[in-house]
Design a protein around this motif. Structure first.
Motif, PDB file in Angstrom:
ATOM      1  N   SER A 104       0.838  -1.206   0.000  1.00  0.00           N
ATOM      2  CA  SER A 104       0.000   0.000   0.000  1.00  0.00           C
ATOM      3  C   SER A 104       0.872   1.256   0.000  1.00  0.00           C
ATOM      4  CB  SER A 104      -0.902   0.011   1.234  1.00  0.00           C
ATOM      5  OG  SER A 104      -0.131   0.213   2.411  1.00  0.00           O
ATOM      6  N   TRP A 105       0.280   2.356  -0.467  1.00  0.00           N
ATOM      7  CA  TRP A 105       1.011   3.619  -0.456  1.00  0.00           C
ATOM      8  C   TRP A 105       1.387   4.032   0.963  1.00  0.00           C
ATOM      9  CZ3 TRP A 105       4.327   6.780  -1.929  1.00  0.00           C
ATOM     10  CH2 TRP A 105       4.412   8.080  -1.415  1.00  0.00           C
ATOM     11  N   GLU A 106       0.516   3.763   1.922  1.00  0.00           N
ATOM     12  CA  GLU A 106       0.813   4.147   3.310  1.00  0.00           C
ATOM     13  C   GLU A 106       2.117   3.488   3.784  1.00  0.00           C
ATOM     14  OE1 GLU A 106      -3.243   5.074   2.401  1.00  0.00           O
ATOM     15  OE2 GLU A 106      -2.160   3.156   2.217  1.00  0.00           O
ATOM     16  N   ALA A 109       5.041   5.033   1.788  1.00  0.00           N
ATOM     17  CA  ALA A 109       5.340   6.386   2.267  1.00  0.00           C
ATOM     18  C   ALA A 109       6.146   6.348   3.554  1.00  0.00           C
ATOM     19  CB  ALA A 109       4.038   7.162   2.480  1.00  0.00           C
ATOM     20  N   TRP A 155      10.482  -2.309  -1.512  1.00  0.00           N
ATOM     21  CA  TRP A 155      10.337  -0.858  -1.358  1.00  0.00           C
ATOM     22  C   TRP A 155      11.436  -0.229  -0.522  1.00  0.00           C
ATOM     23  CZ3 TRP A 155       7.699   2.060  -4.456  1.00  0.00           C
ATOM     24  CH2 TRP A 155       6.662   1.486  -5.200  1.00  0.00           C
TER      25      TRP A 155
END
Length: 257
Positions: A104-106, A109, A155
């Protein structure tokens, strides 16, 4: 030199080796870790360093107020800082271990904020103290070669790419103030940080077979002296670069026979 060293977790960590070598060479250090459990660990581990007492400060690099507070506290000890070691990395479990397409982007990030953007935040937060260093100052970030894709790194690799690219822009913008910014791309070290990455042994266990100078995954001290050099006036002409300390692995086009 007056050195700020972040991110000590255990005696096997690169940051610990840098602090240990720095003290053995007569430098002064202040250590930081985020408040809570990590700070409690730092307080215990710091007692094993060659000199006591060691100044330790709570510092969460994702909180601008904590960076400002830490810089103010350091300013009560020293009138300048000669070097800053950025040894900070974190990614949620879903951002690692082969889950790249589903993260997920969360979570992405958070990985980028803690592991990449924080280099800029830390450098700017201690900018005035480093600019006051009589022989210039050096910021050193620790990375793991972000120019290629690795198994399981996912990531975190992207976050390290942010770190490495930020090094060049920080070098550009802080250089006129006598502040140099570099990164060290270290080979895999079996520390707490490495062990937290699912499947990390896939990378680490065969590294020495393709490193012409050899590689000991349990020897974090091999990175300490290059890091101290990059923070020293001896590296006054070096900025915006990534130094590979990996036994030569990065320079080989294929596994060694």
């Amino acid at each position: 030199m007056n050195l700020l060293i972040t991110g000590i977790t255990t005696q096997s960590s690169i940051a610990y080796a840098v602090a240990e070598h720095a003290m053995e060479q007569g430098h002064d250090v202040v250590l930081t870790n985020p408040p809570g459990r990590q700070f409690s660990i730092l307080e215990r581990v710091a007692k094993r360093l060659p000199k006591e007492p060691v100044d330790v400060l709570p510092l969460d690099v994702t909180d601008p107020e904590q960076i400002t507070t830490a810089a103010d506290k350091v300013a009560t000890h020293w009138d300048h800082v000669d070097g800053v070691l950025h040894s900070i990395a974190y990614a949620p479990g879903d951002a690692l271990g082969g889950n790249f397409l589903n993260t997920s982007w969360e979570d992405v990030a958070q990985a980028i904020h803690v592991s990449g953007y924080s280099l800029k935040a830390l450098a700017v937060g201690f900018r005035k103290l480093m600019a006051a260093a009589p022989n210039g100052a050096g910021v050193v970030g620790l990375t793991f070669d972000a120019s290629v894709a690795w198994p399981v790194y996912d990531w975190m690799g992207s976050a390290k790419a942010v770190l490495e690219n930020s090094t060049r822009y920080l070098a550009r913008d802080l250089g006129p103030e006598g502040i140099r910014v570099n990164t060290i791309s270290a080979g895999p070290i079996k520390s707490l940080a490495g062990g937290s990455i699912p499947g990390f042994d896939q990378i680490a266990d065969r590294w020495g077979e393709s490193a012409p100078a050899g590689w000991n995954t349990k020897d974090s001290s091999v990175v300490a002296d290059p890091a101290l050099f990059l923070m020293s006036p001896g590296a006054r002409g070096i900025t915006g670069t990534t130094l590979h300390v990996d036994g030569g692995y990065h320079a080989m086009g294929s596994p060694l026979a």
